[in-house]
Design a protein around this motif. Structure first.
Motif, mmCIF file in Angstrom:
data_model
loop_
_atom_site.group_PDB
_atom_site.id
_atom_site.type_symbol
_atom_site.label_atom_id
_atom_site.label_comp_id
_atom_site.label_asym_id
_atom_site.label_seq_id
_atom_site.Cartn_x
_atom_site.Cartn_y
_atom_site.Cartn_z
ATOM 1 N N UNK A 63 5.494 8.478 38.809
ATOM 2 C CA UNK A 63 3.822 8.841 38.818
ATOM 3 C C UNK A 63 2.734 7.966 39.507
ATOM 4 N N UNK A 64 2.637 6.639 38.508
ATOM 5 C CA UNK A 64 2.169 5.579 38.819
ATOM 6 C C UNK A 64 1.812 5.549 39.817
ATOM 7 N N UNK A 65 2.729 5.423 40.980
ATOM 8 C CA UNK A 65 1.944 4.840 42.479
ATOM 9 C C UNK A 65 1.988 6.029 43.713
ATOM 10 N N UNK A 66 1.706 7.049 42.937
ATOM 11 C CA UNK A 66 1.189 8.107 43.895
ATOM 12 C C UNK A 66 -0.364 8.416 43.728
ATOM 13 N N UNK A 67 -1.039 7.616 44.684
ATOM 14 C CA UNK A 67 -2.971 7.856 44.668
ATOM 15 C C UNK A 67 -3.515 8.847 44.956
ATOM 16 N N UNK A 68 -3.981 9.802 44.186
ATOM 17 C CA UNK A 68 -5.304 10.502 44.590
ATOM 18 C C UNK A 68 -6.181 9.687 45.442
ATOM 19 N N UNK A 69 -6.774 10.323 46.557
ATOM 20 C CA UNK A 69 -8.271 9.904 46.916
ATOM 21 C C UNK A 69 -9.269 11.179 46.472
ATOM 22 N N UNK A 70 -10.742 10.417 46.400
ATOM 23 C CA UNK A 70 -12.075 11.643 46.701
ATOM 24 C C UNK A 70 -11.599 13.133 47.943
ATOM 25 N N UNK A 71 -11.108 12.240 49.103
ATOM 26 C CA UNK A 71 -10.942 13.614 50.092
ATOM 27 C C UNK A 71 -9.478 14.354 50.069
ATOM 28 N N UNK A 72 -9.129 14.306 49.008
ATOM 29 C CA UNK A 72 -7.939 15.306 48.770
ATOM 30 C C UNK A 72 -6.713 14.355 48.898
ATOM 31 N N UNK A 73 -6.799 13.649 50.491
ATOM 32 C CA UNK A 73 -5.254 12.610 50.481
ATOM 33 C C UNK A 73 -3.938 11.863 49.535
ATOM 34 N N UNK A 74 -3.243 11.930 49.949
ATOM 35 C CA UNK A 74 -2.257 11.635 48.851
ATOM 36 C C UNK A 74 -1.710 10.270 49.431
ATOM 37 N N UNK A 75 -1.508 9.021 48.668
ATOM 38 C CA UNK A 75 -1.074 7.595 49.219
ATOM 39 C C UNK A 75 0.041 7.850 48.660
#
Length: 281
Positions: A63-75
């Motif tokens: 979970x520490x490496x799943x990144x949410x962005x403001x536009x809703x994308x996940x990286x």
């Protein structure tokens, strides 16, 4: 004692990792958020598969490496301790994502508490993790494409799946950022209160700020359900007094006696053969 969410400080207002979101929200993800997370993670895996024309080893973070962005994308990003799990096969990657989704749905719940899920989501998680398949008489889910198809076809318009799930993640991210800022303001208020608080009430600050956090979450949930806040100027002003409430006869008599709403008159009585005069109601 400090509350855990107050110590969360996202690196910026444009990105936040999944573990931070769970800690700030202090509750597991909703079913729709789980669908969105599953769809986006599997879409990333399919992009990896497309670039290499076939399946190759891939490192998947916790979970520490799943990144949410403001536009809703996940990286995905490599965690600081470098503990990414290396998946040798597509089947292992699907199982890893399934277990991650399950952990987010189960986050913060006590061990004896079993969360009830929508049947479709529960079957999908069981197929991905290969756990408890007997109850749904299903086979394991082994390919990323199959998982994506299930996530798409549960929607009324499968063609809008990508945008829909991005919107879900974007809303989760924005609400978490707002809550994080709110918690930080509460933390600052707690520090100010600590200077004024009486030593005999050491738990007063914790009770007050905890109620504030609960109230904020309730407000956000009400707004999500479509409740519209009305401007103060449009509030209804009561100009007439409410109609009187009818009271029982004995209650009315008691009120009359208390408020001395009666008139005494002279009465005569005979006691031991003698006539006496007094006052009566």
């Amino acid at each position: 004692m400090e509350l855990c969410p107050y110590d969360i400080k996202p690196s910026c207002d444009d990105q936040m990792c999944l573990s931070e979101i769970l800690q700030v929200q202090d509750q597991p993800v909703s079913e729709e958020q789980a669908w969105a997370l599953c769809y986006q993670l599997c879409s990333l895996l399919r992009q990896h598969q497309s670039r290499h024309k076939t399946w190759t080893r891939v490192g998947l973070p916790a979970a520490d490496g799943v990144v949410f962005s403001r536009d809703g994308n996940i990286s995905l990003r490599v965690t600081e301790d470098g503990t990414n799990s290396v998946m040798e096969t597509e089947e292992q990657a699907v199982e890893f994502v399934g277990r991650l989704i399950y952990s987010c749905l189960d986050w913060g719940l006590e061990t004896q508490v079993e969360r009830e899920l929508n049947e479709t989501l529960e079957i999908l998680v069981c197929q991905m993790t290969k756990v408890n398949l007997s109850f749904c008489d299903s086979k394991p889910m082994c390919t990323v494409s199959n998982v994506i198809q299930v996530c798409k076809h549960r929607l009324y318009d499968p063609g809008q799946a990508t945008q829909h799930y991005k919107n879900v993640c974007s809303i989760l991210f924005l609400h978490t950022i707002e809550l994080c800022h709110y918690l930080q303001m509460v933390q600052q208020s707690r520090k100010s209160l600590q200077k004024l608080i009486i030593e005999s009430e050491p738990n007063l600050i914790l009770r007050v700020t905890t109620n504030l956090v609960s109230g904020w979450k309730d407000l956000v949930e009400e707004l999500n359900r479509g409740v519209v806040l009305r401007p103060l100027t449009k509030c209804v002003t009561v100009t007439k007094s409410p109609p009187p409430v009818e009271t029982a006869p004995y209650e009315q008599l008691l009120l009359d006696i208390k408020r001395r709403r009666y008139t005494l008159r002279k009465v005569q009585s005979v006691v031991d053969g003698q006539t006496t005069t007094g006052l009566g109601a």
